[in-house]
Design a protein around this motif. Structure first.
Motif, PDB file in Angstrom:
ATOM      1  N   GLU A   1       0.922  -1.245  -0.239  1.00  0.00           N
ATOM      2  CA  GLU A   1      -0.040  -0.012   0.016  1.00  0.00           C
ATOM      3  C   GLU A   1       1.049   1.308   0.047  1.00  0.00           C
ATOM      4  O   GLU A   1       1.690   1.340   0.658  1.00  0.00           O
ATOM      5  CB  GLU A   1      -1.060  -0.140   1.413  1.00  0.00           C
ATOM      6  N   PRO A   2       0.466   2.232  -0.846  1.00  0.00           N
ATOM      7  CA  PRO A   2       1.529   3.412  -1.008  1.00  0.00           C
ATOM      8  C   PRO A   2       1.276   4.176   0.396  1.00  0.00           C
ATOM      9  O   PRO A   2       0.447   4.090   1.097  1.00  0.00           O
ATOM     10  CB  PRO A   2       0.563   4.340  -1.887  1.00  0.00           C
ATOM     11  N   GLY A   3       2.256   4.706   1.138  1.00  0.00           N
ATOM     12  CA  GLY A   3       2.391   5.276   2.292  1.00  0.00           C
ATOM     13  C   GLY A   3       2.824   4.614   3.571  1.00  0.00           C
ATOM     14  O   GLY A   3       3.360   5.112   4.561  1.00  0.00           O
ATOM     15  N   VAL A   4       2.975   3.174   3.136  1.00  0.00           N
ATOM     16  CA  VAL A   4       3.854   2.376   4.253  1.00  0.00           C
ATOM     17  C   VAL A   4       5.230   2.728   4.077  1.00  0.00           C
ATOM     18  O   VAL A   4       6.063   3.031   3.136  1.00  0.00           O
ATOM     19  CB  VAL A   4       3.610   0.896   3.799  1.00  0.00           C
ATOM     20  N   ARG A   5       5.856   3.040   5.373  1.00  0.00           N
ATOM     21  CA  ARG A   5       7.327   3.526   5.489  1.00  0.00           C
ATOM     22  C   ARG A   5       8.297   2.342   5.796  1.00  0.00           C
ATOM     23  O   ARG A   5       7.781   1.227   6.436  1.00  0.00           O
ATOM     24  CB  ARG A   5       7.364   4.600   6.502  1.00  0.00           C
ATOM     25  N   ALA A   6       9.437   2.758   5.681  1.00  0.00           N
ATOM     26  CA  ALA A   6      10.590   1.417   6.020  1.00  0.00           C
ATOM     27  C   ALA A   6      11.840   2.425   6.299  1.00  0.00           C
ATOM     28  O   ALA A   6      12.187   3.357   5.739  1.00  0.00           O
ATOM     29  CB  ALA A   6      10.757   0.842   4.704  1.00  0.00           C
ATOM     30  N   VAL A   7      12.527   2.050   7.298  1.00  0.00           N
ATOM     31  CA  VAL A   7      13.991   2.161   7.337  1.00  0.00           C
ATOM     32  C   VAL A   7      14.872   1.130   6.787  1.00  0.00           C
ATOM     33  O   VAL A   7      14.787   0.105   7.117  1.00  0.00           O
ATOM     34  CB  VAL A   7      14.287   2.212   9.254  1.00  0.00           C
ATOM     35  N   ALA A   8      15.373   1.832   5.796  1.00  0.00           N
ATOM     36  CA  ALA A   8      16.248   1.047   4.620  1.00  0.00           C
ATOM     37  C   ALA A   8      17.398   1.548   4.227  1.00  0.00           C
ATOM     38  O   ALA A   8      17.467   3.036   4.357  1.00  0.00           O
ATOM     39  CB  ALA A   8      15.148   0.428   3.782  1.00  0.00           C
ATOM     40  N   LEU A   9      18.035   0.850   3.442  1.00  0.00           N
ATOM     41  CA  LEU A   9      19.172   1.651   2.701  1.00  0.00           C
ATOM     42  C   LEU A   9      18.484   2.068   1.246  1.00  0.00           C
ATOM     43  O   LEU A   9      17.545   1.383   0.940  1.00  0.00           O
ATOM     44  CB  LEU A   9      20.406   0.551   2.319  1.00  0.00           C
ATOM     45  N   PRO A  10      18.564   3.385   1.041  1.00  0.00           N
ATOM     46  CA  PRO A  10      17.875   3.605  -0.202  1.00  0.00           C
ATOM     47  C   PRO A  10      18.472   3.202  -1.449  1.00  0.00           C
ATOM     48  O   PRO A  10      19.634   2.904  -1.663  1.00  0.00           O
ATOM     49  CB  PRO A  10      18.068   5.399   0.110  1.00  0.00           C
ATOM     50  N   GLU A  11      17.745   3.399  -2.523  1.00  0.00           N
ATOM     51  CA  GLU A  11      18.096   3.513  -3.777  1.00  0.00           C
ATOM     52  C   GLU A  11      18.720   4.896  -3.915  1.00  0.00           C
ATOM     53  O   GLU A  11      18.075   5.673  -4.572  1.00  0.00           O
ATOM     54  CB  GLU A  11      17.061   2.940  -4.832  1.00  0.00           C
TER      55      GLU A  11
END
Length: 360
Positions: free
Chosen positions: A254-264
């Motif tokens: 779903e759009p709007g879900v967030r993540a703490v991740a390494l970016p592209e």
């Protein structure tokens, strides 16, 4: 995906350059050239190779098999080629055997991939010239805690995890830090992963009064939870970890879900010009392409600065900040990145982007 014609073109040019003359700094690029890790190796070779060619330096490509006891041969090849510094290193197996010999030859190694805490501890204890552009162990949890404490501290928070070792340990690390800061979740539990629906779980979250949920689980489980919360009209702000960087299937997120991740990195403003240049050469700036390009840039600049100042190369790496397409990079005294590379990202339907950044 990296365009294979682009990789071939870049590597052909680099090969011709390496055979034709020796210029500038001699940089080793250690990466798998065949086998199951060849695609990742091609990303490293394309990014580092492009930067080395652009800077007029000399490339020495060394195959990385990632097999146990393979590192000594890699180090021997780098020493024989008289490289001044080496980048890449996809696998810890390579570094374990290579670093003692690289220390004797005064050749620093910059990895774009290896995260092993034990390997870094051994390197520091033994004086091995090992530098890490990959995130350190614990960096993911640290960034998650930073985000929650900054943005969610006034809201009812739930922590749930999928029962796997990684999911459990990550969520526990988050909970411990939050509670040390006086923030107690209203709901903590685990769930059974890989289910087609999680309606009972989202209803339990609603009964607990949670409006913000951190999930230590994989992308598809978060997609199911987000879908079922939406269907049940339960407003949940959902945050995941680096496991969110996976294929958007079988259920779209779903759009709007967030993540703490390494970016592209290609979607970040600081990488835009470099990404455009790479694409013009037929190289898609994904995966390890831009981090490897940045590592080669740092290697070249550090070696030149060390030669100009008459200082050891390792000392120069520790004493400077390098401006790269993946942002400013500096190493701490423990040879780790001084800035946590994890970022808060938001799913827009076609990729993860920094919140507030325009969708490409």
């Amino acid at each position: 995906m990296i365009y294979m014609r682009g990789i071939a073109a870049v590597l052909m040019l680099l090969g011709a350059a390496a055979q034709g003359y020796a210029a500038g700094v001699t940089i080793g690029v250690v990466a798998p050239q065949n086998g199951p890790l060849a695609l990742l190796g091609a990303q490293i070779a394309a990014g580092a190779g492009f930067e080395i060619q652009q800077s007029g330096n000399t490339l020495v490509a060394v195959n990385e098999t990632c097999e146990d006891n393979s590192g000594a041969a890699v180090a021997d090849a780098l020493v024989a080629a008289k490289v001044q510094i080496a980048v890449g290193f996809l696998c810890s197996e390579t570094l374990e055997g290579a670093l003692p010999k690289l220390k004797d030859a005064h050749i620093p190694a910059i990895t774009v991939s290896v995260r092993s805490r034990i390997l870094m501890e051994d390197a520091l204890k033994n004086g091995w010239p090992f530098f890490r552009m990959a995130p350190a162990d614990g960096a993911e949890a640290a960034k998650i805690n930073e985000v929650i404490l900054k943005d969610w501290a006034a809201d009812p928070i739930a922590l749930i995890e999928d029962g796997t070792i990684h999911g459990r340990e990550l969520t526990e690390a988050v909970r411990n830090t939050l509670e040390q800061n006086g923030l107690k979740p209203v709901f903590t539990d685990n769930y059974r992963p890989g289910q087609e629906q999680q309606i009972a779980l989202v209803r339990r979250l609603k009964r607990a009064g949670a409006t913000r949920v951190f999930v230590g689980g994989d992308r598809n489980d978060l997609a199911v939870i987000a879908r079922d919360a939406k269907a049940e009209n339960i407003p949940l702000s959902i945050l995941g970890g680096d496991a969110m960087r996976a294929a958007d299937q079988p259920l779209p997120l779903e759009p709007g879900v967030r993540a703490v991740a390494l970016p592209e990195y290609a979607v970040l403003p600081e990488a835009a010009a470099t990404a455009e240049t790479l694409r013009a050469k037929g190289i898609e700036p994904e995966g390890y392409v831009l981090p490897s390009l940045a590592a080669a840039l740092i290697a070249g600049q550090a070696a030149e600065a060390a030669a100009a100042a008459g200082k050891p190369l390792q000392e120069t790496l520790l004493g400077a900040t390098f401006q790269t397409p993946v942002g400013a990079v500096a190493f701490t005294g423990t040879h780790e990145l001084s800035q946590n590379p994890y970022r808060l990202l938001e799913w827009r339907g076609n990729g993860f982007f920094p919140p507030g950044a325009p969708t490409q």
